[in-house]
Write an enzyme that holds these catalytic residues in place. Structure first.
Site, short mmCIF file in Angstrom:
data_model
loop_
_atom_site.label_atom_id
_atom_site.label_comp_id
_atom_site.label_asym_id
_atom_site.label_seq_id
_atom_site.Cartn_x
_atom_site.Cartn_y
_atom_site.Cartn_z
N ASP A 65 0.92 -1.19 0.11
CA ASP A 65 0.00 -0.05 0.03
C ASP A 65 0.82 1.24 0.12
OD1 ASP A 65 -1.72 2.05 0.47
OD2 ASP A 65 -2.93 1.09 2.30
N TYR A 156 -12.37 14.80 -6.07
CA TYR A 156 -11.35 14.16 -7.16
C TYR A 156 -10.79 15.13 -8.07
CZ TYR A 156 -10.05 11.27 -11.05
OH TYR A 156 -9.41 10.93 -12.27
#
Length: 255
Positions: A65, A156
């Site tokens: 990750d 976003y």
């Protein structure tokens, strides 16, 4: 899967590609490998990464990750330990979210910022000493919506606007050191990103159909078509191009 590179332009070079388990990241990893590079494909999920590695012998993988503490240093160290150098960092890993202002929550905002802005910044920081030595490049992935408003996707869009400003600012900062920084801003591309954003397959298909009608070329890009431009920006023959954001969206930003 291939963007049909004309030769082994990147022979002997080393590229890190994040988000390499699917979509644009997988296509980019394969394209670099086909053009002669050693590629470290990075992603959270081991099984999709194994599928990417199976596509070409020049791809090694690391399941991690990139938002985790210490992950950027581990990623860069893994590439340098395997091949002794680093020439290209492709910051492709990212997430989107359909989140109108009325439904905005802290967890979603911080998650978008962590993956789309903070992780690429820390990866670039860790890669920089090696890129200085190789006169290498950073390719960031933005979006048409990094410079075009997106109703229901403001946060976003904001993270991708940040990516574009990071690209320009780093390019200016590092130009004198021989490190180039550019970005590719895809429009709608047929990947699984909408499914990861929580849309059902049916809703994702409806969104693609809606976008196709708006795009002047009436075409949803394939990951290979975006990977083509990532490789062109990384190509050493393009060493005079830096600080550029290349939009690959069939003309959507024009309407």
């Amino acid at each position: 899967m291939s963007v049909n590179p004309p030769d082994r332009t990147f022979s002997g070079q080393v590229a890190i590609v994040t988000g390499a388990g699917s979509g644009i990241g997988r296509a980019t990893a394969v394209a670099f490998a086909e053009a002669g590079a050693h590629v470290l494909g990075v992603g959270r999920r081991a099984e999709p990464l194994k599928e990417t590695a199976a596509a070409h012998a020049g791809i090694d993988i690391l399941a991690i990750d990139v938002c985790a503490d210490g992950a950027p240093a581990e990623v860069v160290a893994a590439a340098v330990e395997r091949w002794g150098r680093l020439d290209h960092l492709v910051n492709n890993a990212g997430a989107t979210a359909v989140m109108p202002l009325a439904e905005t929550d802290r967890k979603t905002i911080t998650g978008l910022l962590a993956l789309n802005v903070v992780a690429p910044s820390l990866l670039a920081h860790e890669a920089l000493p090696h890129l200085r030595r190789s006169s290498g490049s950073i390719i960031n992935l933005s979006s048409t919506y990094g410079h075009r408003p997106m109703a229901g996707g403001a946060h976003y869009s904001a993270t991708k606007a940040a990516v574009e400003q990071l690209t320009r600012s780093w390019a200016l900062e590092l130009a004198g050191e021989g490190v180039r920084v550019n970005a590719v801003a895809p429009g709608p591309t047929r990947t699984d990103v909408m499914l990861h954003a929580g849309l059902t397959p049916e809703a994702a298909d409806d969104m693609y159909a809606y976008e196709r009608d708006r795009i002047p070329t009436h075409h949803i890009a394939s990951p290979d078509e975006v990977a083509h431009w990532i490789l062109r920006l990384a190509d050493p023959a393009g060493r005079h191009a830096t600080g550029q954001v290349i939009t690959v969206d069939g003309g959507l930003e024009l309407v």
